[in-house]
Write an enzyme that holds these catalytic residues in place. Structure first.
Site, PDB file in Angstrom:
ATOM      1  N   GLY A  66     -44.997  30.459  -4.760  1.00  0.00           N
ATOM      2  CA  GLY A  66     -44.674  31.378  -5.849  1.00  0.00           C
ATOM      3  C   GLY A  66     -45.851  32.113  -6.458  1.00  0.00           C
ATOM      4  CD  GLU A 125     -47.260  26.495 -10.146  1.00  0.00           C
ATOM      5  OE1 GLU A 125     -46.792  27.531  -9.655  1.00  0.00           O
ATOM      6  OE2 GLU A 125     -46.833  25.365  -9.867  1.00  0.00           O
ATOM      7  CG  ASP A 126     -44.525  31.042  -9.495  1.00  0.00           C
ATOM      8  OD1 ASP A 126     -45.043  29.912  -9.426  1.00  0.00           O
ATOM      9  OD2 ASP A 126     -43.371  31.270  -9.073  1.00  0.00           O
ATOM     10  CG  ASP A 129     -38.548  25.570 -15.175  1.00  0.00           C
ATOM     11  OD1 ASP A 129     -38.099  25.117 -16.224  1.00  0.00           O
ATOM     12  OD2 ASP A 129     -37.837  26.181 -14.358  1.00  0.00           O
ATOM     13  CE  LYS A 158     -37.044  30.244 -17.003  1.00  0.00           C
ATOM     14  NZ  LYS A 158     -36.058  30.054 -15.931  1.00  0.00           N
ATOM     15  CG  PHE A 179     -31.374  32.923 -12.382  1.00  0.00           C
ATOM     16  CD1 PHE A 179     -32.418  32.978 -11.476  1.00  0.00           C
ATOM     17  CD2 PHE A 179     -30.230  32.244 -12.026  1.00  0.00           C
ATOM     18  CE1 PHE A 179     -32.325  32.385 -10.239  1.00  0.00           C
ATOM     19  CE2 PHE A 179     -30.114  31.638 -10.798  1.00  0.00           C
ATOM     20  CZ  PHE A 179     -31.176  31.716  -9.894  1.00  0.00           C
ATOM     21  CB  VAL A 180     -37.383  35.061 -14.416  1.00  0.00           C
ATOM     22  CG1 VAL A 180     -37.086  35.551 -15.811  1.00  0.00           C
ATOM     23  CG2 VAL A 180     -37.898  33.623 -14.439  1.00  0.00           C
ATOM     24  CG  ASP A 186     -37.924  31.417  -4.407  1.00  0.00           C
ATOM     25  OD1 ASP A 186     -38.499  30.795  -5.334  1.00  0.00           O
ATOM     26  OD2 ASP A 186     -37.224  30.847  -3.553  1.00  0.00           O
ATOM     27  NE  ARG A 192     -41.015  32.898  -2.017  1.00  0.00           N
ATOM     28  CZ  ARG A 192     -41.087  31.785  -2.745  1.00  0.00           C
ATOM     29  NH1 ARG A 192     -41.677  31.796  -3.908  1.00  0.00           N
ATOM     30  NH2 ARG A 192     -40.552  30.657  -2.292  1.00  0.00           N
TER      31      ARG A 192
END
Ligand code: PRP
Length: 224
Positions: A66, A125-126, A129, A158, A179-180, A186, A192
């Site tokens: 990611g 990191e992307d 969570d 998040k 829901f990103v 992805d 992506r």
């Protein structure tokens, strides 16, 4: 030489568009962070990281897959570049094709103690969570590879969905519980390549029994 035309290919995977929409852009309910907003924030983070890591010869470690887009933009934004900065990657996955972490983070890497021992590692990191991934990777680097320090730069935080307490040192944006996808993120390996972060239309996943998350109303820049 093998001619492409003569190769017996397997049947092509059906392109599963949601109700006839033809491009990824058509699947977006809205754009959450535009390309220019992302680039401006990445530049700020890069300058901050350059300052903080001067004299520390950092090892910048992309957590794949990611982070690939954020990683390549961020490392170019680390200006002036500290001497001794090197790059590497680690593969971590826990989501499979679903939206909930399986809870088991699988790491694939050839990183060993000799590459990491005594280094100041910055994980890229992307998204953070539940924080299961970043916690697992950090622990591996500190406990098994002997890193001198481990910090994290994440584009999105998040934090509402945390299962483990974790605060990244560098955050692009505090992300609402939506829901990103895009800019590396992805859904079942798709989306992506979008240059922005968007919110997926519910009809793109509702047929799989996945419910839309309840937005929590956050969504500020991480520059607190
Ligand atoms: C995503 C993302 C982070 C992780 C964050 O990876 O890239 O690594 O989830 O979630 P967490 O904080 O709940 O652990 P994923 O496992 O989907 O693999 P990918 O990077 O290949 O998309």
């Amino acid at each position: 030489m093998v001619s492409v035309a003569t190769v017996q290919a397997s049947p092509a995977k059906e392109v599963a568009s949601c109700s006839g929409r033809r491009t990824y852009h058509d699947d977006m309910a809205k754009v959450l962070y535009t390309e220019s907003v992302i680039q401006a924030r990445v530049s700020e983070l890069g300058r901050q990281i350059a300052q903080d890591y001067q004299g520390k010869a950092p090892l910048i470690l992309g957590v794949l897959k990611g982070s690939f887009m954020f990683f390549s933009d961020l490392v170019r934004a680390i200006e002036p570049c500290p001497r001794g900065l090197t790059l590497d990657f680690i593969r971590a996955s826990s989501y499979g094709s679903g939206t909930e972490s399986t809870g088991e983070v699988k790491l694939k890497t050839d990183l060993r103690r000799e590459k990491v021992e005594g280094r100041h590692v910055l994980l890229v990191e992307d998204i953070v969570d539940t924080a299961l991934t970043i916690t697992t990777v950090s622990r591996f680097l500190l406990e098994e590879c002997g890193a001198a320090s481990v910090a994290t730069a994440t584009l999105l935080d998040k934090h509402e969905r945390r299962k483990l307490s974790y605060r990244p040192e560098y955050t692009g944006f505090v992300c609402p519980n939506e829901f990103v996808v895009g800019y590396g993120l992805d859904f079942d390996e798709e989306y992506r390549t979008l240059p922005y972060i968007g919110v997926l239309k519910p009809e793109c996943y509702s047929h799989l029994g996945i419910e839309a998350p309840e937005p929590d109303g956050s969504g500020e820049s991480g520059d607190e």
